[in-house]
Design a protein around this motif. Structure first.
Motif, PDB file in Angstrom:
ATOM      1  N   ALA A   1       0.828  -1.208   0.000  1.00  0.00           N
ATOM      2  CA  ALA A   1       0.000   0.000   0.000  1.00  0.00           C
ATOM      3  C   ALA A   1       0.863   1.259   0.000  1.00  0.00           C
ATOM      4  CB  ALA A   1      -0.928  -0.007   1.216  1.00  0.00           C
ATOM      5  N   HIS A   2       1.941   1.238   0.783  1.00  0.00           N
ATOM      6  CA  HIS A   2       2.831   2.408   0.842  1.00  0.00           C
ATOM      7  C   HIS A   2       3.506   2.640  -0.508  1.00  0.00           C
ATOM      8  CE1 HIS A   2       5.644   5.305   2.525  1.00  0.00           C
ATOM      9  NE2 HIS A   2       6.632   4.621   1.974  1.00  0.00           N
ATOM     10  N   GLU A   3       3.959   1.555  -1.144  1.00  0.00           N
ATOM     11  CA  GLU A   3       4.615   1.705  -2.450  1.00  0.00           C
ATOM     12  C   GLU A   3       3.633   2.216  -3.493  1.00  0.00           C
ATOM     13  OE1 GLU A   3       7.701   1.534  -5.328  1.00  0.00           O
ATOM     14  OE2 GLU A   3       7.630   1.681  -3.138  1.00  0.00           O
ATOM     15  N   ALA A   4       2.378   1.726  -3.463  1.00  0.00           N
ATOM     16  CA  ALA A   4       1.374   2.217  -4.409  1.00  0.00           C
ATOM     17  C   ALA A   4       1.157   3.712  -4.228  1.00  0.00           C
ATOM     18  CB  ALA A   4       0.057   1.457  -4.208  1.00  0.00           C
ATOM     19  N   GLN A   5       1.077   4.145  -2.979  1.00  0.00           N
ATOM     20  CA  GLN A   5       0.897   5.568  -2.704  1.00  0.00           C
ATOM     21  C   GLN A   5       2.082   6.371  -3.221  1.00  0.00           C
ATOM     22  OE1 GLN A   5       0.402   6.410   1.454  1.00  0.00           O
ATOM     23  NE2 GLN A   5       0.011   8.590   1.147  1.00  0.00           N
ATOM     24  N   GLU A   6       3.299   5.890  -2.994  1.00  0.00           N
ATOM     25  CA  GLU A   6       4.495   6.611  -3.432  1.00  0.00           C
ATOM     26  C   GLU A   6       4.573   6.689  -4.965  1.00  0.00           C
ATOM     27  OE1 GLU A   6       6.963   8.145  -1.644  1.00  0.00           O
ATOM     28  OE2 GLU A   6       5.549   7.922   0.013  1.00  0.00           O
ATOM     29  N   VAL A   7       4.260   5.593  -5.644  1.00  0.00           N
ATOM     30  CA  VAL A   7       4.323   5.598  -7.110  1.00  0.00           C
ATOM     31  C   VAL A   7       3.311   6.582  -7.683  1.00  0.00           C
ATOM     32  CG1 VAL A   7       3.944   4.206  -9.180  1.00  0.00           C
ATOM     33  CG2 VAL A   7       5.206   3.246  -7.268  1.00  0.00           C
ATOM     34  N   LEU A   8       2.090   6.563  -7.146  1.00  0.00           N
ATOM     35  CA  LEU A   8       1.060   7.471  -7.651  1.00  0.00           C
ATOM     36  C   LEU A   8       1.430   8.926  -7.411  1.00  0.00           C
ATOM     37  CD1 LEU A   8      -2.072   5.450  -6.545  1.00  0.00           C
ATOM     38  CD2 LEU A   8      -1.492   6.055  -8.901  1.00  0.00           C
ATOM     39  N   HIS A   9       1.996   9.232  -6.250  1.00  0.00           N
ATOM     40  CA  HIS A   9       2.414  10.607  -5.975  1.00  0.00           C
ATOM     41  C   HIS A   9       3.556  11.030  -6.895  1.00  0.00           C
ATOM     42  CE1 HIS A   9       0.593  10.820  -1.649  1.00  0.00           C
ATOM     43  NE2 HIS A   9      -0.302  10.807  -2.607  1.00  0.00           N
ATOM     44  N   THR A  10       4.473  10.103  -7.166  1.00  0.00           N
ATOM     45  CA  THR A  10       5.586  10.425  -8.068  1.00  0.00           C
ATOM     46  C   THR A  10       5.092  10.722  -9.475  1.00  0.00           C
ATOM     47  OG1 THR A  10       7.103   9.037  -6.783  1.00  0.00           O
ATOM     48  CG2 THR A  10       7.744   9.556  -9.049  1.00  0.00           C
ATOM     49  N   VAL A  11       4.170   9.889  -9.959  1.00  0.00           N
ATOM     50  CA  VAL A  11       3.599  10.116 -11.290  1.00  0.00           C
ATOM     51  C   VAL A  11       2.850  11.442 -11.323  1.00  0.00           C
ATOM     52  CG1 VAL A  11       1.968   9.254 -13.011  1.00  0.00           C
ATOM     53  CG2 VAL A  11       3.453   7.656 -11.794  1.00  0.00           C
ATOM     54  N   ALA A  12       2.085  11.727 -10.266  1.00  0.00           N
ATOM     55  CA  ALA A  12       1.324  12.983 -10.213  1.00  0.00           C
ATOM     56  C   ALA A  12       2.256  14.187 -10.235  1.00  0.00           C
ATOM     57  CB  ALA A  12       0.461  13.005  -8.949  1.00  0.00           C
ATOM     58  N   ASP A  13       3.339  14.139  -9.478  1.00  0.00           N
ATOM     59  CA  ASP A  13       4.285  15.257  -9.456  1.00  0.00           C
ATOM     60  C   ASP A  13       4.923  15.463 -10.826  1.00  0.00           C
ATOM     61  OD1 ASP A  13       3.732  15.634  -6.796  1.00  0.00           O
ATOM     62  OD2 ASP A  13       5.491  14.539  -6.066  1.00  0.00           O
ATOM     63  N   GLY A  14       5.287  14.349 -11.489  1.00  0.00           N
ATOM     64  CA  GLY A  14       5.895  14.471 -12.809  1.00  0.00           C
ATOM     65  C   GLY A  14       4.942  15.073 -13.827  1.00  0.00           C
ATOM     66  N   LEU A  15       3.682  14.667 -13.783  1.00  0.00           N
ATOM     67  CA  LEU A  15       2.693  15.225 -14.710  1.00  0.00           C
ATOM     68  C   LEU A  15       2.432  16.693 -14.430  1.00  0.00           C
ATOM     69  CD1 LEU A  15       0.087  12.317 -14.874  1.00  0.00           C
ATOM     70  CD2 LEU A  15       1.603  13.078 -16.707  1.00  0.00           C
ATOM     71  N   ALA A  16       2.304  17.046 -13.145  1.00  0.00           N
ATOM     72  CA  ALA A  16       2.001  18.432 -12.789  1.00  0.00           C
ATOM     73  C   ALA A  16       3.145  19.373 -13.169  1.00  0.00           C
ATOM     74  CB  ALA A  16       1.723  18.530 -11.289  1.00  0.00           C
ATOM     75  N   ASN A  17       4.377  18.880 -13.093  1.00  0.00           N
ATOM     76  CA  ASN A  17       5.539  19.723 -13.407  1.00  0.00           C
ATOM     77  C   ASN A  17       5.945  19.656 -14.871  1.00  0.00           C
ATOM     78  OD1 ASN A  17       5.696  20.390 -10.670  1.00  0.00           O
ATOM     79  ND2 ASN A  17       7.071  18.682 -10.214  1.00  0.00           N
ATOM     80  N   GLY A  18       5.264  18.847 -15.668  1.00  0.00           N
ATOM     81  CA  GLY A  18       5.605  18.728 -17.081  1.00  0.00           C
ATOM     82  C   GLY A  18       6.925  18.051 -17.321  1.00  0.00           C
TER      83      GLY A  18
END
Length: 389
Positions: A191-208
């Motif tokens: 669960a922790h890894e899923a949360q971390e991966v999703l946050h990483t993807v979200a940050d990358g998308l938001a920052n272009g």
């Protein structure tokens, strides 16, 4: 000098690990303490078997009893019983065949040449499991012992059976192992890894910053998440096996095995892993092979990043509510319900904005349409299960 310094640092680093493991075993429950207890139980079983067979009864082949006893202090009570029956059967089969052939031929060397191929083939019989090799061991004990007699072979089988009884009894009665903690920890790690991966993807998308390199790294982490979920599934099965024949699961103060909440959590994490892998694969495929960023619209990307953050937070909260050691954490329960509402809101916003934004751009429509499909599937899983928390 540099080599000496490196070697010294390497030895210190490697040497510190056993010390840390000993400290953890002394300080708190965990895998290290479980291993220490199993080692102590195996030692006690061997000493008990030898005290009875070798010291008290003075059996002719008393060494067989502690040898079998120490092997059968297994990781679970059920496994001790199953392997004990298989091992005694294998030893008996090898002993009987070797004894009869040696007595018939009158030559241990010729008997060995004939018996070993037969018992090694017998070892592959599926009903003996991974204990089949002890058929060959039993045969070798007979054929290398010098004089072959029916009395000695019978005593060897009896000692093996006695050692199996001692090992099983010690493992079943003295703090039989329970691996519920390992299953809970494996699910929480996933669960922790899923949360971390999703946050990483979200940050990358938001920052272009979601180019092919970032997409590849994210997809590797998503595949690792799938492996963590598989490990959690194995840990749950291991935990349930450890409760079979275990007296710690009955009576006052009993330990409950993994219940439906573990299956539900595993189902959510399994679906999350599939969907996260799908998201990162879509971004990887849409990123240019020359390292250019994926073809995404900033307006939609921002909304999708927001959705992924809420999803990651919801998965983290789901792990806390489902896998709390003593009941649910009610604060996390309330927060999970709020995140589920946010998921619905952000998904509805994506549905509203996507058609108008990418109507005239087929490539962008394909990318964002795939991402939206992944979003719906992931949101459906979390929204469906949060109501049962």
């Amino acid at each position: 000098m540099k080599c000496t310094t490196w070697a010294t640092g390497f030895v210190r680093c490697r040497g510190a690990r056993p010390v840390q493991a000993v400290r953890r075993a002394w300080r708190e429950p965990g895998r290290e303490r479980d291993l220490v207890m199993q080692a102590a139980k195996a030692t006690f079983a061997a000493c008990l078997a030898w005290a009875v067979a070798g010291w008290w009864l003075q059996a002719p082949v008393a060494f067989v009893a502690p040898w079998v006893a120490v092997v059968l202090v297994e990781s679970t009570v059920y496994r001790s019983l199953a392997h004990g029956l298989q091992q005694v059967a294998a030893i008996a089969a090898g002993t009987v065949v070797a004894t009869l052939v040696a007595l018939a031929l009158g030559s241990s060397m010729i008997a060995m040449a004939l018996v070993l191929p037969a018992v090694l083939l017998l070892a592959q019989w599926h009903r003996l499991g991974n204990q089949g090799i002890y058929a060959a061991t039993g045969a070798l004990f007979v054929l290398t012992d010098g004089q072959v007699t029916l009395a000695t072979s019978g005593a060897r089988i009896a000692e093996a059976a006695f050692g199996a009884v001692v090992g099983l009894t010690v493992n079943a009665l003295i703090r039989p192992p329970v691996y519920l903690r390992d299953a809970r920890a494996a699910l929480r790690d996933a669960a922790h890894e899923a949360q971390e991966v999703l946050h990483t993807v979200a940050d990358g998308l938001a920052n272009g910053e979601w180019d092919s390199q970032a997409a590849g790294s994210g997809h590797e982490r998503a595949l690792r998440l799938e492996r963590l979920v598989d490990q959690a599934r194995s840990a749950i099965a291991w935990s349930r096996e450890s409760m079979r024949g275990n007296h710690r699961g009955h009576g006052a103060g009993s330990i409950a095995g993994p219940g439906k909440e573990y299956d539900d959590a595993l189902g959510v994490l399994d679906q999350a892993a599939v969907h996260v892998a799908g998201v990162t694969r879509t971004l990887l495929e849409s990123a240019g092979r020359d390292g250019t960023p994926a073809h995404t619209d900033p307006q939609i990307t921002g909304l999708y990043a927001d959705f992924l953050r809420h999803t990651g937070q919801a998965i983290g909260l789901y792990g806390r509510t489902r896998l709390a050691g003593t009941g649910f954490e009610h604060t996390a329960d309330s927060a999970l319900r709020e995140e589920a509402d946010e998921l619905r809101r952000s998904l509805a916003e994506l549905d509203r904005c996507l058609p108008a934004t990418v109507r005239d751009d087929p490539e962008s429509l394909a990318t964002h349409g795939a991402l939206l499909a992944q979003a719906r599937g992931l949101a459906d899983q979390l929204v469906r299960h949060h109501a049962s928390v």
